[in-house]
Scaffold this motif. Structure first.
Motif, PDB file in Angstrom:
ATOM      1  N   GLU A 148    -204.026-104.791 -20.937  1.00 54.72           N
ATOM      2  CA  GLU A 148    -203.565-104.613 -19.560  1.00 54.72           C
ATOM      3  C   GLU A 148    -202.144-105.142 -19.391  1.00 54.72           C
ATOM      4  O   GLU A 148    -201.313-104.513 -18.719  1.00 54.72           O
ATOM      5  CB  GLU A 148    -204.522-105.341 -18.607  1.00 54.72           C
ATOM      6  N   PHE A 149    -201.854-106.278 -20.001  1.00 52.93           N
ATOM      7  CA  PHE A 149    -200.519-106.862 -19.896  1.00 52.93           C
ATOM      8  C   PHE A 149    -199.475-105.971 -20.569  1.00 52.93           C
ATOM      9  O   PHE A 149    -198.411-105.681 -19.999  1.00 52.93           O
ATOM     10  CB  PHE A 149    -200.504-108.254 -20.530  1.00 52.93           C
ATOM     11  N   GLU A 200    -199.780-111.701 -31.747  1.00 51.82           N
ATOM     12  CA  GLU A 200    -199.009-110.472 -31.946  1.00 51.82           C
ATOM     13  C   GLU A 200    -198.204-110.138 -30.685  1.00 51.82           C
ATOM     14  O   GLU A 200    -197.057-109.685 -30.779  1.00 51.82           O
ATOM     15  CB  GLU A 200    -199.942-109.320 -32.306  1.00 51.82           C
ATOM     16  N   VAL A 201    -198.812-110.352 -29.524  1.00 53.66           N
ATOM     17  CA  VAL A 201    -198.102-110.088 -28.277  1.00 53.66           C
ATOM     18  C   VAL A 201    -196.972-111.092 -28.082  1.00 53.66           C
ATOM     19  O   VAL A 201    -195.836-110.720 -27.738  1.00 53.66           O
ATOM     20  CB  VAL A 201    -199.074-110.134 -27.079  1.00 53.66           C
ATOM     21  N   LEU A 202    -197.244-112.358 -28.327  1.00 52.86           N
ATOM     22  CA  LEU A 202    -196.207-113.381 -28.181  1.00 52.86           C
ATOM     23  C   LEU A 202    -195.030-113.108 -29.115  1.00 52.86           C
ATOM     24  O   LEU A 202    -193.872-113.370 -28.778  1.00 52.86           O
ATOM     25  CB  LEU A 202    -196.786-114.767 -28.468  1.00 52.86           C
ATOM     26  N   ALA A 203    -195.332-112.560 -30.292  1.00 52.64           N
ATOM     27  CA  ALA A 203    -194.280-112.316 -31.286  1.00 52.64           C
ATOM     28  C   ALA A 203    -193.293-111.238 -30.857  1.00 52.64           C
ATOM     29  O   ALA A 203    -192.154-111.219 -31.327  1.00 52.64           O
ATOM     30  CB  ALA A 203    -194.906-111.935 -32.628  1.00 52.64           C
ATOM     31  N   VAL A 204    -193.719-110.327 -29.960  1.00 52.13           N
ATOM     32  CA  VAL A 204    -192.809-109.247 -29.544  1.00 52.13           C
ATOM     33  C   VAL A 204    -192.085-109.570 -28.237  1.00 52.13           C
ATOM     34  O   VAL A 204    -191.258-108.793 -27.777  1.00 52.13           O
ATOM     35  CB  VAL A 204    -193.560-107.898 -29.393  1.00 52.13           C
ATOM     36  N   LYS A 233    -189.827-104.689 -29.032  1.00 52.09           N
ATOM     37  CA  LYS A 233    -189.820-105.913 -28.245  1.00 52.09           C
ATOM     38  C   LYS A 233    -190.200-105.620 -26.799  1.00 52.09           C
ATOM     39  O   LYS A 233    -189.904-104.544 -26.285  1.00 52.09           O
ATOM     40  CB  LYS A 233    -188.433-106.573 -28.273  1.00 52.09           C
ATOM     41  N   ILE A 234    -190.851-106.583 -26.160  1.00 51.10           N
ATOM     42  CA  ILE A 234    -191.064-106.566 -24.720  1.00 51.10           C
ATOM     43  C   ILE A 234    -190.141-107.622 -24.130  1.00 51.10           C
ATOM     44  O   ILE A 234    -190.236-108.804 -24.476  1.00 51.10           O
ATOM     45  CB  ILE A 234    -192.525-106.873 -24.349  1.00 51.10           C
ATOM     46  N   THR A 235    -189.235-107.188 -23.268  1.00 52.39           N
ATOM     47  CA  THR A 235    -188.268-108.113 -22.683  1.00 52.39           C
ATOM     48  C   THR A 235    -188.876-108.834 -21.481  1.00 52.39           C
ATOM     49  O   THR A 235    -189.454-108.204 -20.596  1.00 52.39           O
ATOM     50  CB  THR A 235    -187.005-107.363 -22.229  1.00 52.39           C
ATOM     51  N   VAL A 236    -188.758-110.153 -21.490  1.00 55.51           N
ATOM     52  CA  VAL A 236    -189.159-110.967 -20.341  1.00 55.51           C
ATOM     53  C   VAL A 236    -187.872-111.390 -19.648  1.00 55.51           C
ATOM     54  O   VAL A 236    -187.176-112.295 -20.094  1.00 55.51           O
ATOM     55  CB  VAL A 236    -189.979-112.194 -20.772  1.00 55.51           C
ATOM     56  N   PHE A 257    -195.574-119.630 -19.042  1.00 56.92           N
ATOM     57  CA  PHE A 257    -195.772-118.195 -19.268  1.00 56.92           C
ATOM     58  C   PHE A 257    -196.629-117.941 -20.511  1.00 56.92           C
ATOM     59  O   PHE A 257    -197.578-117.158 -20.475  1.00 56.92           O
ATOM     60  CB  PHE A 257    -194.428-117.479 -19.400  1.00 56.92           C
ATOM     61  N   LYS A 258    -196.311-118.624 -21.604  1.00 57.04           N
ATOM     62  CA  LYS A 258    -197.114-118.443 -22.817  1.00 57.04           C
ATOM     63  C   LYS A 258    -198.510-119.042 -22.653  1.00 57.04           C
ATOM     64  O   LYS A 258    -199.488-118.508 -23.178  1.00 57.04           O
ATOM     65  CB  LYS A 258    -196.393-119.064 -24.008  1.00 57.04           C
TER      66      LYS A 258
END
Length: 229
Positions: free
Chosen positions: A149-150, A94-98, A172-175, A132-133
Motif C-alpha cells: 500500500e505504501f 527492501e523498501v527502506l533501501a530504495v 528510488k522512491i524520493t522522500v 519515518f523509518k
C-alpha cells in the motif's frame, strides 16, 4: 497443512476403485510438484495468450521482428524468472533501501538565513532516520499488506520494479521535505509520475509520532481520491 493432512488415506484417482491411496511420500513427491507446475502453467498460458492477443499473432510472427518481440528479448532472464517464479512480496528492508531523502525543497525559494536552513535540514534528517523509518517498520510488522500500500501510494504500482545489478540509475522512491506543500501537520502528498512522497518541510507533524501515523493512515486509505501528479 490441513489440505495435506486431509489427503492422506484418500484415493489418488477418485474415479478408480483400485487406485492407490495418498501417502506422505506421494503427496510430497507427486501432489505438491504437480500442483506447483499446474499453477505456473496457467500463468504461462495466460501470458502467452496475452502476448499473442488471443491468438491473433502467432509466435512466429512475434519472432519475425515485431516491436513486442524486441522488447521481450530485452528483459533480463533473471527478471523474467522473478516474474514467473518469484514471490510478490517485499520486505521492509527492501523498501527502506530504495528510499532517497530530498531535503529543504521550496517552490518559491528559501527566505530565511543559511543557518535557519541548516537547522531545518537537521530536523528533517532526524525525522527521516527516526520517526519515518520507525513508522514503516512498525506498520509493516502489524499489517502484511502495508508495504504494498505504501509503495503504491508513492509510485502507483504495488511492487518494487526489478533492477539489474550495476544499473546507472537504480529505482528510488524520493522522500521530499517541502517548505511549501504540504503545510505543517497536513497529509503527505504523492507524485507517482516521479515516485515521490512529499512531507512538510517545517513543523514535521509537530514532533508527534502518533500524528504522523494518523496522517499517513488517512492518506493511504484515501489515496485513490488524491490528485496524484
Amino acid at each position: 497443512k490441513n489440505v495435506i493432512k486431509d489427503r492422506i488415506g484418500m484415493k489418488i484417482d477418485e474415479e478408480d476403485d483400485s487406485s492407490q491411496l495418498w501417502t506422505p511420500d506421494s503427496i510430497f513427491n507427486k501432489l505438491i510438484p504437480d500442483t506447483f507446475i499446474h499453477s505456473r502453467s496457467l500463468l504461462l498460458s495466460g501470458l502467452e495468450d496475452g502476448l499473442s492477443l488471443g491468438g491473433k499473432h502467432t509466435l512466429s510472427k512475434l519472432e519475425e521482428g515485431s516491436g513486442l518481440a524486441v522488447a521481450l528479448r530485452a528483459i533480463p532472464l533473471e527478471a523474467l524468472q522473478k516474474i514467473v517464479f518469484g514471490k510478490s512480496t517485499m520486505t521492509v528492508e527492501e523498501v527502506l533501501a530504495v528510499l532517497e531523502p530530498n531535503y529543504c525543497r521550496c517552490e518559491g525559494g528559501w527566505e530565511g538565513t543559511d543557518k535557519q536552513l541548516a537547522d531545518e535540514q537537521r530536523k528533517q534528517e532526524k525525522f527521516f532516520e527516526g520517526d519515518f523509518k520507525k513508522y514503516l517498520r512498525e506498520e509493516a510488522s502489524k499489517n502484511s499488506d502495508f508495504l504494498e500500500e505504501f509503495v503504491q501510494f508513492c509510485t502507483g504500482s504495488n511492487y518494487l520494479p526489478f533492477a539489474s545489478p550495476g544499473v546507472d540509475k537504480p529505482f528510488k522512491i524520493t522522500v521530499e521535505f517541502n517548505f511549501t506543500q504540504p503545510e505543517p501537520g497536513c497529509h503527505p502528498m504523492a507524485h507517482t509520475c516521479v515516485d515521490t512522497i512529499r512531507l512538510p518541510g517545517t513543523g514535521i507533524y509537530f514532533g508527534s509520532f502518533d500524528k504522523l501515523c494518523k496522517k499517513m493512515k488517512e492518506a493511504l486509505a484515501q489515496c485513490s481520491r488524491f490528485d496524484m501528479e
